[in-house]
Design an enzyme around this catalytic site. Sequence first.
Site, mmCIF file in Angstrom:
data_model
loop_
_atom_site.group_PDB
_atom_site.id
_atom_site.type_symbol
_atom_site.label_atom_id
_atom_site.label_comp_id
_atom_site.label_asym_id
_atom_site.label_seq_id
_atom_site.Cartn_x
_atom_site.Cartn_y
_atom_site.Cartn_z
ATOM 1 N N ASP A 13 0.814 -1.225 0.000
ATOM 2 C CA ASP A 13 0.000 0.000 0.000
ATOM 3 C C ASP A 13 0.844 1.270 0.000
ATOM 4 O O ASP A 13 0.437 2.300 0.546
ATOM 5 C CB ASP A 13 -0.960 0.032 1.215
ATOM 6 C CG ASP A 13 -1.810 -1.213 1.279
ATOM 7 O OD1 ASP A 13 -2.299 -1.637 0.223
ATOM 8 O OD2 ASP A 13 -1.961 -1.778 2.387
ATOM 9 N N GLU A 14 2.006 1.221 -0.621
ATOM 10 C CA GLU A 14 2.902 2.387 -0.628
ATOM 11 C C GLU A 14 2.499 3.421 -1.682
ATOM 12 O O GLU A 14 3.053 4.515 -1.723
ATOM 13 C CB GLU A 14 4.360 1.954 -0.902
ATOM 14 C CG GLU A 14 4.979 1.033 0.135
ATOM 15 C CD GLU A 14 4.737 -0.438 -0.177
ATOM 16 O OE1 GLU A 14 3.958 -0.738 -1.097
ATOM 17 O OE2 GLU A 14 5.328 -1.294 0.513
ATOM 18 N N GLY A 15 1.569 3.052 -2.559
ATOM 19 C CA GLY A 15 1.195 3.970 -3.635
ATOM 20 C C GLY A 15 1.914 3.615 -4.927
ATOM 21 O O GLY A 15 2.195 4.474 -5.759
ATOM 22 N N LYS A 16 2.185 2.319 -5.115
ATOM 23 C CA LYS A 16 2.912 1.869 -6.321
ATOM 24 C C LYS A 16 2.123 2.176 -7.591
ATOM 25 O O LYS A 16 2.698 2.511 -8.612
ATOM 26 C CB LYS A 16 3.170 0.352 -6.257
ATOM 27 C CG LYS A 16 4.072 -0.059 -5.126
ATOM 28 C CD LYS A 16 4.240 -1.561 -5.070
ATOM 29 C CE LYS A 16 3.008 -2.295 -4.588
ATOM 30 N NZ LYS A 16 2.641 -2.070 -3.180
ATOM 31 N N GLY A 40 -4.234 -3.939 -4.507
ATOM 32 C CA GLY A 40 -5.169 -2.882 -4.885
ATOM 33 C C GLY A 40 -4.356 -1.655 -5.233
ATOM 34 O O GLY A 40 -3.785 -1.028 -4.357
ATOM 35 N N HIS A 41 -4.240 -1.369 -6.521
ATOM 36 C CA HIS A 41 -3.429 -0.232 -6.945
ATOM 37 C C HIS A 41 -4.347 0.917 -7.356
ATOM 38 O O HIS A 41 -5.047 0.824 -8.352
ATOM 39 C CB HIS A 41 -2.495 -0.657 -8.092
ATOM 40 C CG HIS A 41 -1.466 -1.666 -7.651
ATOM 41 N ND1 HIS A 41 -0.698 -2.396 -8.517
ATOM 42 C CD2 HIS A 41 -1.085 -2.044 -6.411
ATOM 43 C CE1 HIS A 41 0.113 -3.185 -7.811
ATOM 44 N NE2 HIS A 41 -0.112 -2.993 -6.542
ATOM 45 N N GLN A 222 2.004 -5.898 -3.354
ATOM 46 C CA GLN A 222 2.339 -6.000 -1.922
ATOM 47 C C GLN A 222 3.653 -5.254 -1.632
ATOM 48 O O GLN A 222 3.902 -4.251 -2.260
ATOM 49 C CB GLN A 222 2.410 -7.466 -1.449
ATOM 50 C CG GLN A 222 1.039 -8.162 -1.401
ATOM 51 C CD GLN A 222 0.579 -8.648 -2.762
ATOM 52 O OE1 GLN A 222 1.310 -9.304 -3.471
ATOM 53 N NE2 GLN A 222 -0.650 -8.339 -3.129
ATOM 54 N N LYS A 329 2.733 10.341 -0.481
ATOM 55 C CA LYS A 329 1.871 10.858 0.608
ATOM 56 C C LYS A 329 2.607 11.765 1.595
ATOM 57 O O LYS A 329 2.279 11.785 2.785
ATOM 58 C CB LYS A 329 1.210 9.692 1.338
ATOM 59 C CG LYS A 329 0.153 8.995 0.472
ATOM 60 C CD LYS A 329 -0.665 8.039 1.295
ATOM 61 C CE LYS A 329 -2.055 7.856 0.737
ATOM 62 N NZ LYS A 329 -2.903 6.980 1.548
ATOM 63 N N GLY A 413 0.240 14.379 -3.449
ATOM 64 C CA GLY A 413 -1.211 14.277 -3.625
ATOM 65 C C GLY A 413 -1.499 13.148 -4.588
ATOM 66 O O GLY A 413 -0.585 12.615 -5.225
HETATM 67 P P1 IMP Z 1 -2.774 -12.634 1.347
HETATM 68 O O1 IMP Z 1 -1.804 -12.070 0.376
HETATM 69 O O2 IMP Z 1 -4.215 -12.306 1.022
HETATM 70 O O3 IMP Z 1 -2.563 -14.090 1.608
HETATM 71 O O4 IMP Z 1 -2.507 -11.921 2.780
HETATM 72 C C1 IMP Z 1 -1.298 -12.101 3.498
HETATM 73 C C2 IMP Z 1 -0.849 -10.796 4.146
HETATM 74 O O5 IMP Z 1 -0.483 -9.865 3.142
HETATM 75 C C3 IMP Z 1 -1.945 -10.114 4.992
HETATM 76 O O6 IMP Z 1 -1.335 -9.443 6.070
HETATM 77 C C4 IMP Z 1 -2.513 -9.090 4.030
HETATM 78 O O7 IMP Z 1 -3.130 -8.015 4.704
HETATM 79 C C5 IMP Z 1 -1.258 -8.671 3.293
HETATM 80 N N1 IMP Z 1 -1.520 -8.154 1.951
HETATM 81 C C6 IMP Z 1 -1.867 -8.852 0.850
HETATM 82 N N2 IMP Z 1 -2.018 -8.044 -0.203
HETATM 83 C C7 IMP Z 1 -1.744 -6.814 0.233
HETATM 84 C C8 IMP Z 1 -1.698 -5.538 -0.406
HETATM 85 O O8 IMP Z 1 -1.915 -5.370 -1.613
HETATM 86 N N3 IMP Z 1 -1.364 -4.487 0.397
HETATM 87 C C9 IMP Z 1 -1.074 -4.632 1.713
HETATM 88 N N4 IMP Z 1 -1.095 -5.797 2.337
HETATM 89 C C10 IMP Z 1 -1.431 -6.871 1.611
#
Ligand code: IMP
Length: 422
Positions: A13-16, A40-41, A222, A329, A413
């Site tokens: 979730d760094e804003g990639k 989720g980008h 991730q 951010k 922003g």
């Molecule tokens: P999984 O990837 O759904 O198996 O989740 C494993 C861990 O990775 C959990 O702590 C999730 O919250 C975290 N995680 C998975 N995808 C993301 C992401 O896109 N952003 C932040 N954390 C993530």
Amino acid sequence: MSVQIILGAQWGDEGKGKIVDVLSENVDIVARYQGGANAGHTIVIGGKTTALHLIPSGIFREGIVCVIGNGVVIDPNALLNEMEMLRSLGVETRGRLLISHNAHLIMPYHTLLDSMAEQGMDKIGTTKKGIGPAYIDKYARTGIRIVDLLDRDSLCVKLRRNIEEKNLLLKHIYNAQQFDVDKIIEEYTAFDVTIDEYITDTAAYLNNAIAEKKNLILEGAQGALLDVDHGTYPFVTSSNPTSGGACTGLGIPPTAITDVTGVVKAYTTRVGNGPFPSECDNETGERLRTTGGEYGTTTGRPRRCGWFDAVALRYASMINGIDNIAITKLDVLSSFDEIKICVAYERNGRQLKYFPSDARTLGSVTPVYETFKGWNDDISKYMSFDKLPWRAQEYIQLLERLTGIRVSFVSVGPGREQTIKL
Ligand code: IMP
């Protein structure tokens, strides 16, 4: 020619998405190398916000080819929904999206097994998108790949074997719903017809592009600290978001990589369970969450928030070979009178020089902070480094000094234009 990896250098979730979108202006190809629809980008273009989960963030720039590599695990419904969403925005994926024939598929039993496992005592806090169970099958060599959809007979044999095994698990361990082989075969065969024109040998395609001196971005999902090998195991995702994962997840040799950009937030967040030394489980964390809109793009879960952790970034830099960082951010810190940076960890009265990736040790450290005065100015309107308040400039320079990594971009922003190049 450049083959640039852009990866998350914290816990995701760094804003990639935004950084890939901005940096893809002059590239030919953006290729995603691991993870699945757990990502989720978020991208904001012309004030309109869109979230991508599987399709690379370069899709919003005309002329760019987007690739989903062999390292990604694909949920057919998530993919088709995303293609439909893009179509409704006038973005055509036909002819612009390529999917690896070797990518593994997420099956309905993976999603259910993920949810079931999360009901137990030792929760990871997953996104429940079936990621872990799909990668388990990949490494057990029983997974279903896109290429398997081409041969209905062998698909039936493989699926039947898988479903019989999963049904036993679901019945005897979880007392849950059973799956019907024929129904799944129908569903996945229909999916195969829809995506047939997108499927190709993407490793060959990418290596040809590199030989033709094209410019590529390799997009991670991730973050480095969620890496299954190098992250805070077991509180990690089940793939390799680190730079090595870009090579295996796309079939590109390490010698072809020209740059590694780490994306970091000006503070730190984490979703799911696991150690987080600089977490502020107090009013400061709540303020970071509210100001930064820190709720999961995929699950809507509130993110845990805390100060920037320079120790963790030095570790992320070491395992990824990061040559520059993009800070996102920074504007979120604007209203804070005081800003802290975690510069070291203490454990049993001694300072730790290194980031302990072992979750138990990391969970027992105490962060050592340096405190700075904030800049108390809305910086979201500034378009160059020189225009930023001097305390904000100082904060950026300090992050460079503490981590030993050059800052290449600062985002103030969500919009494309709110990006300062250094
Ligand atoms: P999984 O990837 O759904 O198996 O989740 C494993 C861990 O990775 C959990 O702590 C999730 O919250 C975290 N995680 C998975 N995808 C993301 C992401 O896109 N952003 C932040 N954390 C993530």
